[in-house]
Design a protein around this motif. Structure first.
Motif, PDB file in Angstrom:
ATOM      1  N   LEU A   6      34.802 -36.078  -5.420  1.00  0.00           N
ATOM      2  CA  LEU A   6      35.945 -36.107  -6.327  1.00  0.00           C
ATOM      3  C   LEU A   6      36.900 -34.943  -6.058  1.00  0.00           C
ATOM      4  O   LEU A   6      38.125 -35.107  -6.108  1.00  0.00           O
ATOM      5  CB  LEU A   6      35.457 -36.062  -7.785  1.00  0.00           C
ATOM      6  CG  LEU A   6      34.835 -37.354  -8.329  1.00  0.00           C
ATOM      7  CD1 LEU A   6      34.246 -37.110  -9.716  1.00  0.00           C
ATOM      8  CD2 LEU A   6      35.870 -38.464  -8.398  1.00  0.00           C
ATOM      9  N   TYR A   7      36.341 -33.768  -5.765  1.00  0.00           N
ATOM     10  CA  TYR A   7      37.189 -32.617  -5.460  1.00  0.00           C
ATOM     11  C   TYR A   7      37.985 -32.866  -4.174  1.00  0.00           C
ATOM     12  O   TYR A   7      39.159 -32.501  -4.068  1.00  0.00           O
ATOM     13  CB  TYR A   7      36.335 -31.356  -5.303  1.00  0.00           C
ATOM     14  CG  TYR A   7      35.684 -30.892  -6.585  1.00  0.00           C
ATOM     15  CD1 TYR A   7      36.273 -31.147  -7.820  1.00  0.00           C
ATOM     16  CD2 TYR A   7      34.476 -30.206  -6.577  1.00  0.00           C
ATOM     17  CE1 TYR A   7      35.676 -30.732  -9.000  1.00  0.00           C
ATOM     18  CE2 TYR A   7      33.870 -29.778  -7.746  1.00  0.00           C
ATOM     19  CZ  TYR A   7      34.480 -30.046  -8.957  1.00  0.00           C
ATOM     20  OH  TYR A   7      33.889 -29.633 -10.122  1.00  0.00           O
ATOM     21  N   ILE A   8      37.330 -33.473  -3.168  1.00  0.00           N
ATOM     22  CA  ILE A   8      38.024 -33.789  -1.917  1.00  0.00           C
ATOM     23  C   ILE A   8      39.177 -34.756  -2.186  1.00  0.00           C
ATOM     24  O   ILE A   8      40.283 -34.588  -1.677  1.00  0.00           O
ATOM     25  CB  ILE A   8      37.040 -34.394  -0.893  1.00  0.00           C
ATOM     26  CG1 ILE A   8      36.035 -33.333  -0.435  1.00  0.00           C
ATOM     27  CG2 ILE A   8      37.790 -34.963   0.305  1.00  0.00           C
ATOM     28  CD1 ILE A   8      34.937 -33.882   0.460  1.00  0.00           C
ATOM     29  N   LEU A   9      38.898 -35.787  -2.997  1.00  0.00           N
ATOM     30  CA  LEU A   9      39.928 -36.779  -3.312  1.00  0.00           C
ATOM     31  C   LEU A   9      41.077 -36.151  -4.089  1.00  0.00           C
ATOM     32  O   LEU A   9      42.254 -36.392  -3.812  1.00  0.00           O
ATOM     33  CB  LEU A   9      39.305 -37.929  -4.116  1.00  0.00           C
ATOM     34  CG  LEU A   9      40.229 -39.083  -4.488  1.00  0.00           C
ATOM     35  CD1 LEU A   9      40.725 -39.794  -3.241  1.00  0.00           C
ATOM     36  CD2 LEU A   9      39.506 -40.056  -5.406  1.00  0.00           C
ATOM     37  N   ARG A  10      40.741 -35.290  -5.071  1.00  0.00           N
ATOM     38  CA  ARG A  10      41.756 -34.685  -5.924  1.00  0.00           C
ATOM     39  C   ARG A  10      42.613 -33.684  -5.166  1.00  0.00           C
ATOM     40  O   ARG A  10      43.793 -33.499  -5.484  1.00  0.00           O
ATOM     41  CB  ARG A  10      41.064 -33.996  -7.107  1.00  0.00           C
ATOM     42  CG  ARG A  10      42.018 -33.512  -8.189  1.00  0.00           C
ATOM     43  CD  ARG A  10      41.264 -32.878  -9.336  1.00  0.00           C
ATOM     44  NE  ARG A  10      40.584 -31.647  -8.927  1.00  0.00           N
ATOM     45  CZ  ARG A  10      39.849 -30.896  -9.732  1.00  0.00           C
ATOM     46  NH1 ARG A  10      39.665 -31.273 -10.994  1.00  0.00           N
ATOM     47  NH2 ARG A  10      39.272 -29.803  -9.303  1.00  0.00           N
ATOM     48  N   SER A  11      42.045 -33.046  -4.156  1.00  0.00           N
ATOM     49  CA  SER A  11      42.776 -31.992  -3.446  1.00  0.00           C
ATOM     50  C   SER A  11      43.743 -32.535  -2.405  1.00  0.00           C
ATOM     51  O   SER A  11      44.502 -31.766  -1.818  1.00  0.00           O
ATOM     52  CB  SER A  11      41.773 -31.045  -2.757  1.00  0.00           C
ATOM     53  OG  SER A  11      41.062 -31.747  -1.744  1.00  0.00           O
ATOM     54  N   SER A  12      43.717 -33.854  -2.154  1.00  0.00           N
ATOM     55  CA  SER A  12      44.569 -34.422  -1.114  1.00  0.00           C
ATOM     56  C   SER A  12      45.328 -35.613  -1.675  1.00  0.00           C
ATOM     57  O   SER A  12      44.774 -36.693  -1.833  1.00  0.00           O
ATOM     58  CB  SER A  12      43.705 -34.848   0.089  1.00  0.00           C
ATOM     59  OG  SER A  12      44.489 -35.492   1.061  1.00  0.00           O
ATOM     60  N   TRP A  13      46.621 -35.414  -1.980  1.00  0.00           N
ATOM     61  CA  TRP A  13      47.392 -36.524  -2.542  1.00  0.00           C
ATOM     62  C   TRP A  13      47.566 -37.684  -1.572  1.00  0.00           C
ATOM     63  O   TRP A  13      47.664 -38.834  -2.013  1.00  0.00           O
ATOM     64  CB  TRP A  13      48.751 -36.023  -3.046  1.00  0.00           C
ATOM     65  CG  TRP A  13      49.682 -35.524  -1.981  1.00  0.00           C
ATOM     66  CD1 TRP A  13      49.876 -34.240  -1.589  1.00  0.00           C
ATOM     67  CD2 TRP A  13      50.568 -36.321  -1.186  1.00  0.00           C
ATOM     68  NE1 TRP A  13      50.811 -34.165  -0.589  1.00  0.00           N
ATOM     69  CE2 TRP A  13      51.251 -35.427  -0.322  1.00  0.00           C
ATOM     70  CE3 TRP A  13      50.853 -37.682  -1.102  1.00  0.00           C
ATOM     71  CZ2 TRP A  13      52.201 -35.874   0.606  1.00  0.00           C
ATOM     72  CZ3 TRP A  13      51.785 -38.128  -0.179  1.00  0.00           C
ATOM     73  CH2 TRP A  13      52.449 -37.232   0.650  1.00  0.00           C
ATOM     74  N   PRO A  14      47.610 -37.458  -0.231  1.00  0.00           N
ATOM     75  CA  PRO A  14      47.698 -38.635   0.650  1.00  0.00           C
ATOM     76  C   PRO A  14      46.507 -39.575   0.520  1.00  0.00           C
ATOM     77  O   PRO A  14      46.652 -40.791   0.653  1.00  0.00           O
ATOM     78  CB  PRO A  14      47.764 -38.029   2.053  1.00  0.00           C
ATOM     79  CG  PRO A  14      48.331 -36.667   1.845  1.00  0.00           C
ATOM     80  CD  PRO A  14      47.742 -36.216   0.544  1.00  0.00           C
ATOM     81  N   ARG A  15      45.312 -39.022   0.246  1.00  0.00           N
ATOM     82  CA  ARG A  15      44.144 -39.880   0.059  1.00  0.00           C
ATOM     83  C   ARG A  15      44.329 -40.780  -1.162  1.00  0.00           C
ATOM     84  O   ARG A  15      44.052 -41.979  -1.114  1.00  0.00           O
ATOM     85  CB  ARG A  15      42.877 -39.024  -0.126  1.00  0.00           C
ATOM     86  CG  ARG A  15      42.471 -38.195   1.069  1.00  0.00           C
ATOM     87  CD  ARG A  15      41.300 -37.297   0.699  1.00  0.00           C
ATOM     88  NE  ARG A  15      41.012 -36.307   1.713  1.00  0.00           N
ATOM     89  CZ  ARG A  15      40.077 -36.438   2.644  1.00  0.00           C
ATOM     90  NH1 ARG A  15      39.370 -37.525   2.690  1.00  0.00           N
ATOM     91  NH2 ARG A  15      39.872 -35.490   3.523  1.00  0.00           N
ATOM     92  N   THR A  16      44.793 -40.186  -2.263  1.00  0.00           N
ATOM     93  CA  THR A  16      45.002 -40.971  -3.481  1.00  0.00           C
ATOM     94  C   THR A  16      46.130 -41.978  -3.298  1.00  0.00           C
ATOM     95  O   THR A  16      46.041 -43.126  -3.736  1.00  0.00           O
ATOM     96  CB  THR A  16      45.331 -40.035  -4.659  1.00  0.00           C
ATOM     97  OG1 THR A  16      44.294 -39.046  -4.776  1.00  0.00           O
ATOM     98  CG2 THR A  16      45.435 -40.817  -5.956  1.00  0.00           C
ATOM     99  N   LEU A  17      47.191 -41.557  -2.608  1.00  0.00           N
ATOM    100  CA  LEU A  17      48.317 -42.456  -2.365  1.00  0.00           C
ATOM    101  C   LEU A  17      47.890 -43.651  -1.528  1.00  0.00           C
ATOM    102  O   LEU A  17      48.311 -44.789  -1.775  1.00  0.00           O
ATOM    103  CB  LEU A  17      49.442 -41.695  -1.662  1.00  0.00           C
ATOM    104  CG  LEU A  17      50.723 -42.495  -1.381  1.00  0.00           C
ATOM    105  CD1 LEU A  17      51.340 -42.974  -2.686  1.00  0.00           C
ATOM    106  CD2 LEU A  17      51.703 -41.644  -0.583  1.00  0.00           C
TER     107      LEU A  17
END
Length: 255
Positions: A6-17
């Protein structure tokens, strides 16, 4: 492990986008195309919701498999497997975190697209009610089974097999009969289609939307096939992981 992902996902907006991008893009393309066809064909007017529902459910299957595989590949790309397993972390705990992370990725990707379809096209997939929950669960488990098998293949054959994460699921799309009934396929190909849980989901979805009937027989068969696939996928992953650990390959993964 779950917090770590979750921290990895939250720290990288391109992943969420990226999670939001493809489901929304597909929903827009198919939605506008469906609206155009609805104005020019009485059949498509009846099938409008079926096309959008099929797109969203197919993306749930695709995202569940890819979400598991991507979390796994992130460890491979960072060459982190060796470091993980010098800790007291057990393999099944790692797998559980991958499964939960897959569910989170699917939710982030599919739910906003489904909600966006309501104001844009006056269509809500949530109107299916409990059948939608059943269809979603079957597709999620199938995606997990495929993801575990793919991860096992990568552990066995190295990073040269990472393309399986993107190719396997699309190879099954024609047999899953996402946008058309099984009867469209040649007779010799139909038994292969009926061997996939996803085929029963999409046939069941069409039965709900066209006939107002929830085919519990389809659901039960799909669940049975899911169990078989999950056992096969988990077994392949466990055997490949054990072999990689025995060979000391966990320390070289990603090189």
């Amino acid at each position: 492990m779950l917090l770590r992902y979750l921290y990895i996902l939250r720290s990288s907006w391109p992943r969420t986008l990226e999670l939001l991008y493809w489901p929304t893009l597909q929903m827009l393309i198919w939605g506008f195309m469906s609206q155009f066809l609805r104005q020019n064909s009485s059949y498509i007017a009846q099938a409008f919701g079926v096309l959008l529902g099929a797109v969203l459910l197919w993306d749930a299957l695709f995202r569940s498999q890819l979400g598991l595989s991507i979390s796994f590949l992130e460890e491979m790309w960072s060459r982190n497997l060796g470091q993980l397993f010098v800790t007291p972390l057990r393999p099944y705990e790692w797998v559980v975190s991958l499964l939960i992370m897959s569910l989170i990725r699917v939710t982030i990707g599919v739910v906003p697209a489904a909600l966006l379809a309501i104001p844009l096209y006056d269509y809500s997939i949530f109107e299916m009610g409990l059948p939608l929950v059943a269809f979603f669960a079957v597709l999620m488990v199938m995606g997990w089974a495929l993801g575990l098998a793919i991860c096992g293949g990568i552990l066995r054959h190295g990073m040269g097999a990472e393309s399986l994460a993107w190719t396997v699921i699309f190879a099954l799309a024609p047999l899953s009969c996402v946008y058309y009934p099984v009867t469209i396929l040649p007779g010799w190909l139909q038994p292969f289609a009926w061997a996939l849980p996803s085929t029963y989901v999409f046939e069941g979805m069409r039965a709900v939307m066209f006939e107002g009937t929830f085919r519990t027989d389809y659901l039960l068969i799909a669940i049975a096939l899911d169990i078989v696939l999950l056992v096969i996928g988990a077994s392949l992953f466990a055997l490949s992981f054990r072999d990689a650990r025995r060979r000391g390959a966990l320390l070289q993964m990603g090189e």
